[in-house]
Design a protein around this motif. Structure first.
Motif, PDB file in Angstrom:
ATOM      1  N   ILE A   1       0.480  -1.419   0.050  1.00 54.60           N
ATOM      2  CA  ILE A   1       0.301   0.120   0.083  1.00 54.60           C
ATOM      3  C   ILE A   1       0.747   1.238   0.221  1.00 54.60           C
ATOM      4  N   GLY A   2       0.822   1.956  -0.116  1.00 53.41           N
ATOM      5  CA  GLY A   2       1.319   3.322  -0.807  1.00 53.41           C
ATOM      6  C   GLY A   2       1.552   3.592   0.326  1.00 53.41           C
ATOM      7  N   ALA A   3       2.256   5.206   0.708  1.00 58.65           N
ATOM      8  CA  ALA A   3       2.143   5.965   1.780  1.00 58.65           C
ATOM      9  C   ALA A   3       1.252   6.276   1.796  1.00 58.65           C
ATOM     10  N   SER A   4       0.524   7.489   0.975  1.00 61.13           N
ATOM     11  CA  SER A   4      -0.122   8.289   1.145  1.00 61.13           C
ATOM     12  C   SER A   4      -1.700   7.672   1.096  1.00 61.13           C
ATOM     13  N   SER A   5      -1.621   5.675   1.401  1.00 61.43           N
ATOM     14  CA  SER A   5      -2.815   5.239   1.970  1.00 61.43           C
ATOM     15  C   SER A   5      -2.940   4.650   2.902  1.00 61.43           C
ATOM     16  N   ILE A   6      -1.597   4.110   3.352  1.00 64.61           N
ATOM     17  CA  ILE A   6      -1.178   3.461   4.758  1.00 64.61           C
ATOM     18  C   ILE A   6      -2.982   4.348   5.705  1.00 64.61           C
ATOM     19  N   GLY A   7      -2.530   4.909   6.320  1.00 66.05           N
ATOM     20  CA  GLY A   7      -4.010   5.454   7.452  1.00 66.05           C
ATOM     21  C   GLY A   7      -4.799   5.769   6.699  1.00 66.05           C
ATOM     22  N   GLN A   8      -5.764   5.616   5.832  1.00 61.41           N
ATOM     23  CA  GLN A   8      -7.268   5.195   5.473  1.00 61.41           C
ATOM     24  C   GLN A   8      -6.819   3.529   5.484  1.00 61.41           C
ATOM     25  N   TYR A   9      -5.649   2.874   5.669  1.00 63.69           N
ATOM     26  CA  TYR A   9      -6.352   1.274   6.140  1.00 63.69           C
ATOM     27  C   TYR A   9      -6.394   0.884   6.462  1.00 63.69           C
ATOM     28  N   LYS A  10      -5.133   1.320   7.866  1.00 61.74           N
ATOM     29  CA  LYS A  10      -5.592   1.434   8.944  1.00 61.74           C
ATOM     30  C   LYS A  10      -5.971   1.789  10.219  1.00 61.74           C
ATOM     31  N   LYS A  11      -7.259   2.403   9.604  1.00 62.28           N
ATOM     32  CA  LYS A  11      -8.193   3.295  10.322  1.00 62.28           C
ATOM     33  C   LYS A  11      -9.293   2.546   9.683  1.00 62.28           C
ATOM     34  N   ALA A  12      -9.471   1.929   8.748  1.00 64.33           N
ATOM     35  CA  ALA A  12     -10.314   0.854   8.590  1.00 64.33           C
ATOM     36  C   ALA A  12     -10.499  -0.436   9.050  1.00 64.33           C
ATOM     37  N   ILE A  13      -8.984  -0.941   9.147  1.00 61.80           N
ATOM     38  CA  ILE A  13      -8.660  -2.692   9.579  1.00 61.80           C
ATOM     39  C   ILE A  13      -9.452  -1.758  11.209  1.00 61.80           C
ATOM     40  N   LEU A  14      -8.755  -0.843  12.178  1.00 56.96           N
ATOM     41  CA  LEU A  14      -9.270  -1.194  13.257  1.00 56.96           C
ATOM     42  C   LEU A  14     -10.444  -0.804  13.049  1.00 56.96           C
ATOM     43  N   ARG A  15     -11.164   0.184  12.459  1.00 56.58           N
ATOM     44  CA  ARG A  15     -12.849   0.056  12.538  1.00 56.58           C
ATOM     45  C   ARG A  15     -13.296  -2.002  12.315  1.00 56.58           C
ATOM     46  N   SER A  16     -13.127  -2.139  11.812  1.00 54.49           N
ATOM     47  CA  SER A  16     -13.216  -3.626  11.168  1.00 54.49           C
ATOM     48  C   SER A  16     -12.899  -4.630  12.851  1.00 54.49           C
ATOM     49  N   LEU A  17     -11.416  -4.389  12.929  1.00 59.39           N
ATOM     50  CA  LEU A  17     -11.625  -5.325  14.602  1.00 59.39           C
ATOM     51  C   LEU A  17     -12.861  -4.596  15.780  1.00 59.39           C
ATOM     52  N   TYR A  18     -12.846  -3.679  14.981  1.00 61.89           N
ATOM     53  CA  TYR A  18     -14.200  -2.580  16.547  1.00 61.89           C
ATOM     54  C   TYR A  18     -15.861  -4.037  16.407  1.00 61.89           C
ATOM     55  N   PHE A  19     -15.697  -3.489  14.983  1.00 59.86           N
ATOM     56  CA  PHE A  19     -17.208  -5.010  14.653  1.00 59.86           C
ATOM     57  C   PHE A  19     -16.863  -6.101  15.478  1.00 59.86           C
ATOM     58  N   LEU A  20     -15.734  -6.521  15.001  1.00 61.12           N
ATOM     59  CA  LEU A  20     -15.756  -8.369  15.540  1.00 61.12           C
ATOM     60  C   LEU A  20     -15.512  -8.238  16.988  1.00 61.12           C
ATOM     61  N   ASP A  21     -15.412  -7.591  17.746  1.00 58.18           N
ATOM     62  CA  ASP A  21     -14.778  -7.515  19.355  1.00 58.18           C
ATOM     63  C   ASP A  21     -16.066  -6.981  19.573  1.00 58.18           C
ATOM     64  N   ARG A  22     -17.011  -6.484  18.996  1.00 60.70           N
ATOM     65  CA  ARG A  22     -18.181  -5.774  18.899  1.00 60.70           C
ATOM     66  C   ARG A  22     -19.522  -7.157  19.834  1.00 60.70           C
ATOM     67  N   TYR A  23     -19.508  -7.524  18.085  1.00 60.46           N
ATOM     68  CA  TYR A  23     -20.432  -8.308  17.462  1.00 60.46           C
ATOM     69  C   TYR A  23     -20.564  -9.570  17.421  1.00 60.46           C
ATOM     70  N   VAL A  24     -18.918 -10.150  17.273  1.00 57.70           N
ATOM     71  CA  VAL A  24     -19.530 -11.369  16.750  1.00 57.70           C
ATOM     72  C   VAL A  24     -18.450 -12.245  18.007  1.00 57.70           C
ATOM     73  N   LEU A  25     -17.080 -11.875  18.756  1.00 54.30           N
ATOM     74  CA  LEU A  25     -16.871 -11.876  19.789  1.00 54.30           C
ATOM     75  C   LEU A  25     -17.540 -12.846  21.065  1.00 54.30           C
ATOM     76  N   PRO A  26     -18.387 -11.783  21.165  1.00 56.07           N
ATOM     77  CA  PRO A  26     -18.973 -11.802  22.674  1.00 56.07           C
ATOM     78  C   PRO A  26     -19.917 -12.957  23.078  1.00 56.07           C
ATOM     79  N   ASN A  27     -20.269 -12.987  21.660  1.00 53.50           N
ATOM     80  CA  ASN A  27     -21.369 -14.619  21.347  1.00 53.50           C
ATOM     81  C   ASN A  27     -21.208 -15.771  20.337  1.00 53.50           C
ATOM     82  N   GLN A  28     -19.914 -15.708  19.734  1.00 53.20           N
ATOM     83  CA  GLN A  28     -19.420 -16.285  19.078  1.00 53.20           C
ATOM     84  C   GLN A  28     -20.301 -17.067  17.985  1.00 53.20           C
ATOM     85  N   ARG A  29     -20.689 -15.777  16.833  1.00 50.63           N
ATOM     86  CA  ARG A  29     -21.114 -15.476  15.848  1.00 50.63           C
ATOM     87  C   ARG A  29     -20.459 -15.674  15.200  1.00 50.63           C
TER      88      ARG A  29
END
Length: 729
Positions: free
Chosen positions: A443-471
């Motif tokens: 990933i080009g340097a100018s897009s790294i921040g955008q990618y990391k932000k998207a990944i952190l948001r997706s991990l937050y979704f897994l933390d909140r929605y998937v893991l607590p209820n084993q979904r």
């Protein structure tokens, strides 16, 4: 390294809590803070008539956290019961606490449709019930060694919530199967003509760390039951390179398909029957070529190229490149690409099982792109691969939902998210891929921040929605042979359906997050997923399956399969976690998952490994030496299954064998242990006088490659010889 081994060594020092003899209706286990009672067994026939018998309940306290309960049943005379049942109850303080308990973490191997269904021994892969309580947790684990000694009829256990009581039932009963998904007592009579012993362990874990409870339970299962099998290289019966010679020779002869022009092609599947030629070739269409979450020509081509290089088969390497060329030059739609090629029509379809003609199925695209990335970085650079991967990752990024998740399906015409599995654990597949793009500096340097932000948001979704209820939901839960209502929730066990593919995807996503962000919380969450996955691994070789089953994996908590082809890709996930944690259990689980991936291969050497399966059948191309059924016991009973194609079987197994061979050699030495990989068992390692001495049992006498972790500098001696091997760090 694993720090729980003291639990098992303590078995030598058990002491007996006074035996509770005939007439006791219930016995309380001496566990501080938990009101757990074992009730008197019942022995009944199909009409619920009660037989007379004596019983003894014996409780051994292994240490403060492990109890062993053994119930001796002695009938007054030979009888024909339909069920032997032992209730175990945990009394809670109030109805409110019970309602809370239903939401606390708990796990059983199979969920239900109705309260009267059971968990049959057919899904006793890593048999246990785990349940968190307010300040501690317990695990109920049948003594499968005792099961082997008392195999008069199938065993079962069950979990129910009534009033203020969590009730576990353990016993013996024949069963009926509903669509290879669910089990019910059949009350078919069996013979009880003498004393029988039923036994189980209860593990107690203080505190409320679910991941620690899972790790403790998995370590107990592996150390106490699996260790009996790790002294052998079985179910491996050939060296990896011999598996490759047999498997690829068969596939390229019988299933290779040219794709429109020279230098393009792939290996077709084998479930489509052509009435004209009376041959099998393809899945939905004649000689179609798939790049799917199960059947993936790109993953197979990775292994084909590696073994072609190692065994000097230039034609194998050329065909591997042809499979990649086909997908890299497929029609590109704003970064998305179709995943099924119809060779007879020279046309592409956007997706297949789990998707459809009008949608891109994200897991198929991701899994294909992932193997393009791996091959391009690890095997051979390919023209256009980097731009193909970047275009797809940018397109994938644009589909992210507001809550951080990624949809499972994207509509072809509009790129909009389809409603099916829009918010699910499938999202982790996209997370994993985007993380890998960053970790591999694509990933080009100018897009790294955008990618990391998207990944952190997706991990937050897994933390909140998937893991607590084993979904752990993905397409296979709903669009395979184990059909059920979308987002099915079992109100009896209070659990959702879960599939092991999405569990693996989550585990890999969290491990990549740990490497990317250097935050140990992601490693912990990843181990949570990995240790749920471990509960589907087969820690023994049961008498009721006509297969050397140790090391393989099941599919989901509403399905019956043993040794499913997915175990091959799980092996690498365990290896990745071994290198992240140093936990030797993960390394052993990895190696034996890889070996088990070949147990169903149609070769004469597997006659004793799987007598019903090694010869295949005349239908579906399964008579070809080198083919493989995708799993065993699919019906819910002891019977062979059928093949779906080379990719979901031999091909995937060979790719994992290539990866383990490349990363670990024939023997791996690191973290103070030595592990045999390719047909080798290290029986003993001794470090003395500046030497490492290994005693091995080997399937072959070939020269051995030893891979070390870079720390070992001493001279190495194998079986009293300093020859016949070389060292690679």
């Amino acid at each position: 390294m694993n720090n729980k081994k003291h639990i098992l060594t303590a078995f030598v020092f058990v002491y007996l809590i006074p035996a509770f003899l005939l007439g006791q209706s219930q016995v309380k286990l001496p566990i501080a803070g938990i009101n757990m009672q074992v009730h008197a067994p019942s022995v009944t026939d199909s009409a619920n008539h009660i037989f007379r018998f004596e019983h003894h309940i014996n409780i051994k306290k292994i240490d403060e956290s492990v109890f062993y309960v053994k119930i001796d049943i002695l009938p007054n005379q030979a009888c024909r019961p339909g069920c032997i049942d032992i209730p175990l109850t945990i009394e809670l303080g109030s109805q409110a606490e019970m309602e809370a308990a239903k939401k606390w973490f708990h796990w059983i191997p199979n969920i239900k449709r109705t309260p009267d269904e059971i968990v049959s021994q057919h899904v006793f892969r890593s048999p246990c019930i785990i349940h968190m309580l307010r300040n501690e947790a317990f695990a109920f684990i049948p003594d499968i060694k005792e099961m082997k000694n008392n195999a008069i009829a199938p065993y079962y256990f069950d979990l129910n919530y009534t009033g203020k009581t969590i009730q576990i039932n353990y016993g013996i009963s024949n069963y009926d199967v509903a669509r290879h998904q669910y089990y019910r007592k059949s009350n078919k009579l069996f013979t009880l003509d003498g004393k029988i012993d039923l036994a189980f362990y209860v593990l107690i874990s203080p505190g409320n760390s679910t991941v620690n409870v899972l790790k403790t339970t998995n370590h107990f299962l592996w150390s106490h039951f699996a260790k009996a099998y790790t002294h052998s290289y079985l179910p491996q019966t050939l060296t990896f390179n011999r598996y490759a010679e047999v498997g690829y020779t068969m596939a390229l002869k019988n299933y290779w398909v040219e794709a429109g022009e020279p230098g393009k092609g792939g290996i077709t599947l084998s479930t489509y029957y052509d009435a004209t030629t009376k041959k099998y070739g393809g899945r939905f269409y004649k000689n179609d070529l798939w790049y799917h979450s199960w059947f993936n020509n790109a993953r197979t081509a990775y292994g084909l190229f590696y073994w072609g290089r190692e065994l000097n088969h230039e034609d194998w390497k050329a065909k591997a490149l042809a499979a990649f060329k086909l997908i890299l030059e497929s029609p590109n739609d704003g970064g998305w690409f179709p995943t099924i090629y119809l060779s007879e029509k020279n046309q592409w379809l956007s997706s297949g099982q789990g998707g459809g003609k009008e949608v891109y199925h994200m897991p198929d695209n991701v899994w294909t792109a992932y193997w393009i990335m791996r091959f391009n970085d690890e095997m051979q650079r390919m023209k256009g691969a980097d731009s193909f991967l970047l275009n797809f990752s940018n397109a994938l990024l644009q589909t992210q939902n507001r809550d951080g998740s990624f949809p499972a399906r994207v509509r072809v015409k509009t790129y909009e998210a389809d409603s099916v599995l829009r918010f699910s654990a499938t999202s982790s597949m996209a997370t994993w891929y985007l993380e890998e793009m960053l970790l591999k500096n694509k990933i080009g340097a100018s897009s790294i921040g955008q990618y990391k932000k998207a990944i952190l948001r997706s991990l937050y979704f897994l933390d909140r929605y998937v893991l607590p209820n084993q979904r752990f939901e993905d397409f296979e839960l709903y669009f395979s042979c184990s059909a059920k209502p979308m987002h099915y929730f079992d109100s009896t066990t209070n659990l959702y359906g879960q599939n092991t593919l999405s569990i693996q995807w989550c585990a890999e996503a969290y491990l990549a997050a740990y490497h990317l962000f250097k935050d140990v919380k992601y490693l912990k969450q990843g181990e949570y997923c990995l240790n749920i996955l471990g509960l589907y691994q087969q820690v023994w070789n049961p008498p009721f399956i006509n297969l050397y089953a140790f090391g393989g994996f099941g599919v989901q908590n509403t399905d019956a399969e043993w040794n499913d082809a997915r175990q091959a890709q799980f092996a690498e996930t365990y290896l990745n976690y071994y290198f992240a944690t140093g936990n030797s259990d993960y390394l052993e689980r990895s190696v034996y998952a890889c070996r088990s991936a070949f147990a169903l291969m149609v070769i004469p050497e597997n006659k004793n490994i799987c007598p019903e399966n090694y010869q295949g059948t005349e239908s579906n191309g399964e008579s070809f030496t080198g083919s493989m059924a995708e799993n065993y016991g699919h019906s819910g009973y002891n019977s062979r299954s059928y093949q779906s194609g080379f990719h979901w079987g031999t091909g995937s197994a060979l790719t994992t064998a290539a990866i383990l061979k490349n990363r670990l050699g024939d023997i791996y030495i690191g973290n103070g242990i030595a592990m045999g990989i390719d047909g080798i068992v290290v029986k003993k390692m001794n470090i003395a006088n500046n030497k490492i001495q290994l005693t091995t049992r080997r399937l072959h006498k070939d020269d051995v490659t030893i891979v070390t972790d870079g720390i070992v500098k001493e001279n190495i001696v194998i079986d009293d010889s300093t020859k016949g091997f070389h060292i690679r760090k």
